[in-house]
Design an enzyme around this catalytic site. Structure first.
Site, PDB file in Angstrom:
ATOM      1  N   LYS A 145     -13.146  -4.923  -2.342  1.00 50.57           N
ATOM      2  CA  LYS A 145     -12.206  -5.001  -1.195  1.00 50.57           C
ATOM      3  C   LYS A 145     -13.096  -5.737  -0.200  1.00 50.57           C
ATOM      4  O   LYS A 145     -12.277  -6.620   0.575  1.00 50.57           O
ATOM      5  CB  LYS A 145     -11.927  -3.692  -0.986  1.00 50.57           C
ATOM      6  CG  LYS A 145     -10.922  -3.165  -1.997  1.00 50.57           C
ATOM      7  CD  LYS A 145     -10.003  -1.894  -1.420  1.00 50.57           C
ATOM      8  CE  LYS A 145      -8.925  -1.555  -2.555  1.00 50.57           C
ATOM      9  NZ  LYS A 145      -8.137  -0.203  -1.853  1.00 50.57           N
ATOM     10  N   ASP A 154     -10.611   2.374   1.092  1.00 45.79           N
ATOM     11  CA  ASP A 154     -10.310   1.219   2.062  1.00 45.79           C
ATOM     12  C   ASP A 154     -11.280   1.089   3.411  1.00 45.79           C
ATOM     13  O   ASP A 154     -11.065  -0.001   4.117  1.00 45.79           O
ATOM     14  CB  ASP A 154      -8.818   1.332   2.582  1.00 45.79           C
ATOM     15  CG  ASP A 154      -7.899   1.559   1.446  1.00 45.79           C
ATOM     16  OD1 ASP A 154      -8.159   0.820   0.358  1.00 45.79           O
ATOM     17  OD2 ASP A 154      -6.977   2.240   1.352  1.00 45.79           O
ATOM     18  N   ASP A 175      -3.672  -2.335   0.745  1.00 46.06           N
ATOM     19  CA  ASP A 175      -3.958  -1.482  -0.488  1.00 46.06           C
ATOM     20  C   ASP A 175      -2.619  -1.099  -0.964  1.00 46.06           C
ATOM     21  O   ASP A 175      -1.633  -1.045  -0.200  1.00 46.06           O
ATOM     22  CB  ASP A 175      -4.745  -0.343   0.017  1.00 46.06           C
ATOM     23  CG  ASP A 175      -4.872   0.796  -0.854  1.00 46.06           C
ATOM     24  OD1 ASP A 175      -5.257   0.486  -1.947  1.00 46.06           O
ATOM     25  OD2 ASP A 175      -4.300   1.953  -0.618  1.00 46.06           O
ATOM     26  N   LYS A 176      -2.588  -0.980  -2.276  1.00 41.79           N
ATOM     27  CA  LYS A 176      -1.050  -0.473  -2.651  1.00 41.79           C
ATOM     28  C   LYS A 176      -0.880   1.007  -2.383  1.00 41.79           C
ATOM     29  O   LYS A 176       0.053   1.349  -1.706  1.00 41.79           O
ATOM     30  CB  LYS A 176      -1.002  -0.723  -4.228  1.00 41.79           C
ATOM     31  CG  LYS A 176       0.215  -0.237  -4.974  1.00 41.79           C
ATOM     32  CD  LYS A 176       0.311  -0.165  -6.301  1.00 41.79           C
ATOM     33  CE  LYS A 176      -0.583   0.800  -7.102  1.00 41.79           C
ATOM     34  NZ  LYS A 176      -0.029   1.875  -6.873  1.00 41.79           N
ATOM     35  N   THR A 199      -5.828  -2.992  -5.024  1.00 44.60           N
ATOM     36  CA  THR A 199      -5.669  -1.639  -5.393  1.00 44.60           C
ATOM     37  C   THR A 199      -6.588  -1.302  -6.554  1.00 44.60           C
ATOM     38  O   THR A 199      -7.301  -2.081  -7.447  1.00 44.60           O
ATOM     39  CB  THR A 199      -4.502  -1.413  -5.857  1.00 44.60           C
ATOM     40  OG1 THR A 199      -4.052  -0.194  -6.076  1.00 44.60           O
ATOM     41  CG2 THR A 199      -3.935  -2.434  -6.983  1.00 44.60           C
TER      42      THR A 199
END
Length: 705
Positions: free
Chosen positions: A573, A596, A397-398, A545
């Site tokens: 995701k 996430d 994840d960013k 992201t």
């Protein structure tokens, strides 16, 4: 740039989470009753263990039960060892009480039925499921030892195994106790997801506002959301505008401006203004509850994995049974007395369940968990940690992982020789110090880092939708958006914008452009070095992201990633993880937000950064305490070292069986050698000691970075 005045004097709390516990209705496990659990107390009778609390409490109770049984067994084992004739012969002393064998029998009976009860129950469960494993192996060994030894007390010729019985149970109890502690907490994730929702909602009824429990909220109700509060349900804004922090839900680092007719997500944090929201989704239909369901499904899938020691125990059970009964049959066929043949069989079966096998993996896990924690890694899922050596693709994840997760000043540029960069920052900070706008927060953070004294503003005024202005030290200062410059026909400097997806604000002094400040969600300085290490180890590095395409592309190119996915929703995701897995990749997911959580649970190895949400941490297998991506490289090395130690220990734990079992069965009888119970016990103890020492050596390997 939005109106700063709207943000003045607001105190947004982005990180503090309401850890009120959850309770599910018996009729509908998706419905969340927060009112009863507001202060952490309440009725769990209707709880669904799959959603967290009951399963978690049950796990803690099991650990406490193993701990209690171990200490009771240990206390009883000491006199059993002291009064055992075999131990006395071995150490060369004699201390026999009247009725010594009956004392040993009485103490061992308590140990067998009290200390051995979890294994006997586990044995029944394994047999019912047709999957014999460690519990079957332990139960077989302790039962054979107990009943044979009891028979020798009451007339059967032979030696007792009471001391072996008690030490075996004690060591197996401590092994399982250690093992269970190492995986405690896996059921907390769903609790924490639910706790993101407030316990009550402010429902608007005409001119009155009533506070109602969240479960009484209905579709189409209008609710009031005050500044700093969590949004109680998914809905549409019918009155007001505000910045909402959705970072814990969507991964978007920048608070999002929401106005009338915009949708809001339950669990997000309202920033600067009061909102009226028309409820669209409640309970099981809400966005957050769908995330909960995804996490639950992913966790169930992962829980089916069978660990290495169980597989070893399964085969050892089959081998021990086959050789044990084979030994009995062969000696009887050869014409030896039943008592002698039985002693050979019992010796084989007791030796076949080595103490060391019960410690081989739990001991390595305990040591690797402790040492890894000292090196910035908290291990929550043993299996995932062992298998981290297989990682072939890393999905980051960013926000808050590769980047810091908050807006920071990236560039300050003066375009007027009369003012330095620091002076531009200092004067603009006077206007931003009272605002909670993300840009203002970033500027004030930079000022504090540089130890710059913030001057006091006078005649502060908001320029609607375009910025703020005030008098600072006798000068008129404005901090404005690019739109203000265009309206005022002021030329924007050519180098004002880079390709880094920055937000730029401009500083005007006395009506003249003096400079500009660029802000962005800063990339962690450790990220670039970490990615180099992964590439050296042939690991693909990808990013997923919730941020926009421009920002995602800029971060990806700057770090040299193998690919990226932008504007990704939580379920996407999970799909990305599944897609990579279907291509044969062993996937590790790293993130820090609620968005996430499903992907962290679905990935082969889920890694949460410590600065992120408790939800992400509780869903992940491993937590980076220092939020340093380089620690993931250490994780992979730790995983390899740990796995190697486990294999070595399994070889040590079972290796002596290759020699000891045939000798105990009597394959060298014609040569005059048969392995007796006492010598077999020494072999067993030696194997345990070797396993313990070898596990300790792991500290030297993984303690080095």
């Amino acid at each position: 740039m939005e109106n700063h005045e709207q943000h003045k004097n607001n105190k947004m709390d982005h990180s503090k989470m309401d850890h009120s516990k959850m309770n599910h209705e018996k009729e509908d496990h998706s419905k969340m009753d927060h009112s009863k659990m507001k202060n952490g107390d309440g009725d769990h009778s209707g709880h669904n263990p799959g959603h967290g609390q009951m399963g978690h409490d049950h796990h803690k109770m099991m650990i406490a039960d193993f701990r209690k049984r171990f200490w009771v067994t240990l206390v009883l084992t000491i006199p059993i060892l002291f009064f055992s004739p075999m131990i006395q012969d071995f150490f060369g002393y004699e201390f026999l009480l009247p009725g010594n064998s009956y004392i040993l029998f009485a103490l061992s009976t308590i140990v067998y039925f009290y200390g051995g009860w979890p294994f006997l129950k586990g044995f029944v469960s394994e047999i019912k499921n047709g999957a014999p494993g460690m519990m079957t192996l332990i139960s077989m060994a302790i039962s054979v030892a107990y009943f044979y030894s009891s028979a020798t007390v009451f007339g059967l010729r032979g030696v007792d195994f009471f001391w072996e019985l008690s030490t075996l149970i004690a060591i197996m109890l401590v092994g399982h106790w250690i093992e269970m502690k190492s995986v405690l907490g896996a059921s907390k994730a769903l609790q924490l997801l639910v706790s993101m929702m407030p316990a009550e909602a402010h429902r608007v009824k005409g001119d009155t506002i009533e506070d109602i429990p969240l479960e009484d909220l209905l579709k189409n109700d209008v609710i009031l959301v005050k500044p700093g509060e969590k949004v109680p349900a998914d809905g549409i804004i019918v009155e007001g505008s505000s910045y909402l922090n959705e970072s814990m839900l969507t991964g978007e680092s920048k608070p999002v401006k929401k106005e009338e007719k915009d949708k809001v997500i339950g669990g997000s944090v309202n920033g600067n203004s009061t909102l009226k929201v028309k409820v669209e989704h409640t309970g099981k239909d809400s966005y957050l509850n769908k995330v909960i369901t995804m996490v639950e499904e992913a966790q169930k899938t992962k829980s089916k994995m069978q660990n290495l020691s169980d597989r070893a125990a399964k085969w050892l059970t089959y081998i021990a049974l086959a050789i044990g009964f084979g030994t009995l049959a062969v000696w009887l066929i050869l014409g030896f007395p039943f008592v002698y043949a039985l002693e050979r069989m019992v010796t084989v079966m007791v030796i076949a369940c080595p103490h060391a096998l019960g410690l081989a993996i739990p001991l390595v896990v305990a040591i690797s968990t402790a040492v890894s924690a000292q090196n910035g890694l908290l291990i929550r899922n043993r299996t995932a940690f062992e298998e981290s050596r297989k990682i072939s693709a890393l999905l980051f994840d960013k926000t808050g992982t590769l980047t810091k997760g908050d807006f920071g000043v990236t560039r300050i540029k003066s375009v007027n020789a009369s003012y330095s960069n620091d002076e531009i920052l200092r004067l603009s900070s006077a206007l931003e110090q009272s605002s909670e706008h993300p840009i203002a927060v970033g500027i004030i953070k930079k000022v504090k880092e540089d130890n710059i004294t913030i001057p006091k503003p006078e005649n502060f005024n908001a320029i609607t939708g375009k910025g703020v202005e005030a008098n600072v030290e006798g000068k008129q200062v404005k901090v404005v958006s690019p739109g203000y410059l265009r309206d005022e026909k002021i030329t924007i400097p050519e180098d004002a914008y880079s390709d880094a997806a920055e937000t730029v604000v401009f500083v005007l002094i006395e009506g003249q452009l003096a400079g500009y400040i660029a802000l962005a969600d800063e990339i962690r300085p450790e990220s670039a070095e970490a990615i180099k290490i992964f590439k050296k180890n042939n690991i693909k590095v990808l990013m997923a992201t919730g941020d926009n395409e421009k920002t995602a592309k800029a971060v990806s190119e700057k770090l040299g990633l193998d690919g990226y996915y932008a504007e990704v929703l939580p379920h996407q995701k999970v799909e990305i993880v599944e897609e990579l897995q279907n291509k044969g990749e062993f996937v590790a997911m790293t993130g820090d937000g609620v968005n996430d959580a499903p992907a962290l649970a679905k990935a082969d190895v889920g890694i949460a950064v410590g600065s992120g949400t408790d939800v992400a941490a509780e869903t992940a297998d491993i937590i980076l305490v220092n939020s340093n991506p380089q620690d993931i490289a250490n994780l992979i090395l730790f995983g390899k070292a740990t796995y190697n130690k486990m294999i070595q220990n399994l070889i040590w734990a079972t290796g002596y069986n290759v020699v000891a079992i045939p000798l105990a069965a009597g394959v060298l009888y014609s040569s005059g050698f048969v392995l007796g119970p006492a010598v077999g016990a020494v072999f067993m103890s030696l194997s345990t000691i070797i396993v313990a020492i070898n596990a300790q050596l792991l500290k030297r390997k993984i303690g080095k970075k």
